[in-house]
Design an enzyme around this catalytic site. Structure first.
Site, PDB file in Angstrom:
ATOM      1  N   VAL A  60       7.541  -1.909   2.139  1.00 21.94           N
ATOM      2  CA  VAL A  60       8.263  -1.276   1.031  1.00 21.94           C
ATOM      3  C   VAL A  60       9.376  -0.386   1.586  1.00 21.94           C
ATOM      4  CG1 VAL A  60       8.066   0.418  -0.841  1.00 21.94           C
ATOM      5  CG2 VAL A  60       6.392  -1.439  -0.659  1.00 21.94           C
ATOM      6  N   GLN A  91       1.312   3.582   2.163  1.00 24.88           N
ATOM      7  CA  GLN A  91       2.031   3.711   3.443  1.00 24.88           C
ATOM      8  C   GLN A  91       2.604   2.361   3.883  1.00 24.88           C
ATOM      9  OE1 GLN A  91       3.137   6.108   5.343  1.00 24.88           O
ATOM     10  NE2 GLN A  91       2.281   7.784   4.152  1.00 24.88           N
ATOM     11  N   SER A  92       3.113   1.580   2.956  1.00 24.98           N
ATOM     12  CA  SER A  92       3.652   0.259   3.298  1.00 24.98           C
ATOM     13  C   SER A  92       4.939   0.363   4.113  1.00 24.98           C
ATOM     14  CB  SER A  92       3.941  -0.508   2.006  1.00 24.98           C
ATOM     15  OG  SER A  92       4.693  -1.666   2.285  1.00 24.98           O
ATOM     16  N   ASN A  93       4.932  -0.259   5.263  1.00 26.96           N
ATOM     17  CA  ASN A  93       6.173  -0.386   6.041  1.00 26.96           C
ATOM     18  C   ASN A  93       7.121  -1.359   5.359  1.00 26.96           C
ATOM     19  OD1 ASN A  93       5.267   1.175   8.414  1.00 26.96           O
ATOM     20  ND2 ASN A  93       3.805  -0.501   8.655  1.00 26.96           N
ATOM     21  N   ALA A 146       0.855  -1.186   0.000  1.00 28.14           N
ATOM     22  CA  ALA A 146       0.000   0.000   0.000  1.00 28.14           C
ATOM     23  C   ALA A 146       0.897   1.245   0.000  1.00 28.14           C
ATOM     24  CB  ALA A 146      -0.910  -0.011   1.226  1.00 28.14           C
TER      25      ALA A 146
END
Ligand SMILES: *Cc1c(COP(=O)(O)O)cnc(C)c1O
Length: 334
Positions: free
Chosen positions: A79, A75-77, A73
């Protein structure tokens, strides 16, 4: 099982701390609450994906890859941690970010994790909501290969049998820590999303006959689908590490009552949990995963579903950088 059979790069100093939450335990007047600090895995403010990446990047390097492709997403942690680790090991990272959360909020779209992705010079492409994002990542990987790149594709959340080794290993680490401290653990509570953390823990605990149940608090899917995903990945991981019997289906327990309106959509209970941990323990949770998981644990303690005579370990999976993607919600007093 013998994890040293699998390629690994060391990315953080283990073990992560295991701490007693005195103030929260006193306030809730329920079970004794401990926290396993996997928010302290060092790379780029840490989090659970760094553990998975030790094995994923280990395999990528073993295969001669120089470019990792992954997805998440906005706000992916996952990534953010992958983009940082790629830099640390000298690889390029391409990430596909899905507009999974419907919002025009400036902070959500530009601050927090995505700001850091850009700082790591991650190559970002956006995708509309609802696509099969792992298939999108494979397609992107194939295109880069066709252009001559040595590509390794990491699925969303780093959740496959390779990434799950991070939490097989964490289960061993946690139980050894507890044994050395003389700490009897009755239950582990964790957020469960793309399932690698939950599945890895179950395999690791089963593999050492720990007899410690895991309660996953869901952040996206309904209970039956979440448990199915966790069980499927646990079985794949068990087979990968040569653990014949695998994990019994009834050992997979998820409570998905605390998702709220959907993935990444904040809830009042999440805000209360984030505020409680910040104000009582000086610990930062995140709005999408650990905040909702802690909200669930607090509610289950208040309802005495988690009994007073237990000792519970909350696995802190990180993600506090995501708070900056939710500034206006977190600022409002509610
Ligand atoms: C990814 C993530 C989780 C969920 O872990 P899974 O292995 O995807 O189930 C929990 N907490 C945080 C902060 C995360 O970034």
């Amino acid at each position: 099982m013998h994890l040293a059979r699998f390629p690994r790069v060391r990315l953080f100093p283990a073990p992560t701390p295991l701490e007693r939450l005195d103030n929260l335990t006193r306030t809730l007047d329920g079970p004794e609450i401990w926290i396993k600090r996997d928010d302290c895995t060092v790379v780029a403010t840490g989090g659970n994906k760094v553990r998975k990446l030790e094995w994923l990047i280990g395999e990528a390097k073993a295969q001669g890859a120089t470019h990792v492709v992954t997805q998440g997403a906005v706000q992916s942690n996952h990534v953010r941690q992958t983009a940082a680790v790629a830099r640390k090991v000298g690889m390029t990272c391409t990430a596909l970010l899905e507009h999974r959360v419907e919002t025009n909020d400036r902070d959500y779209l530009g601050s927090g994790n995505v700001l850091l992705d850009k700082l790591f010079r991650c190559h970002i492409e956006y995708r509309a909501a609802g696509l099969d994002m792992n298939a999108e990542a494979e397609t992107k990987g194939a295109a880069l290969r066709a252009a001559g790149e040595q590509v390794y594709v990491i699925p969303g959340g780093g959740s496959n049998k390779v990434g799950a080794l991070g939490y097989v290993s964490c289960a061993q680490e946690l139980m050894q820590q507890a044994d050395e401290m003389g700490l009897r653990i009755d239950r582990i509570v964790t957020a469960t999303g793309s399932a690698g953390t939950h599945a890895g823990l179950l395999v690791g605990l089963e593999g050492i006959n720990a007899h410690v149940p895991v309660l996953g608090i869901g952040v996206r899917l309904p209970r039956d689908r979440q448990e199915e995903n966790v069980h499927r990945l646990a079985q794949e991981t068990a087979q990968y590490v040569g653990m014949g019997a695998g994990v019994p289906r009834q050992a997979v327990v998820a409570n998905c009552d605390y998702v709220g309106a959907g993935y990444g959509i904040p809830t009042e209970a999440m805000r209360e949990a984030v505020q409680m941990l910040a104000q009582q323990e000086g610990i930062l949770l995140d709005p999408v995963y650990s905040g909702k998981a802690m909200a669930g644990m607090i509610d289950l303690i208040r309802k005495r579903v988690l009994p007073r005579n237990e000792t519970v370990v909350f696995l802190h999976t990180g993600g506090a950088v995501g708070l900056f993607g939710y500034t206006s919600f977190m600022e409002a007093t509610g």
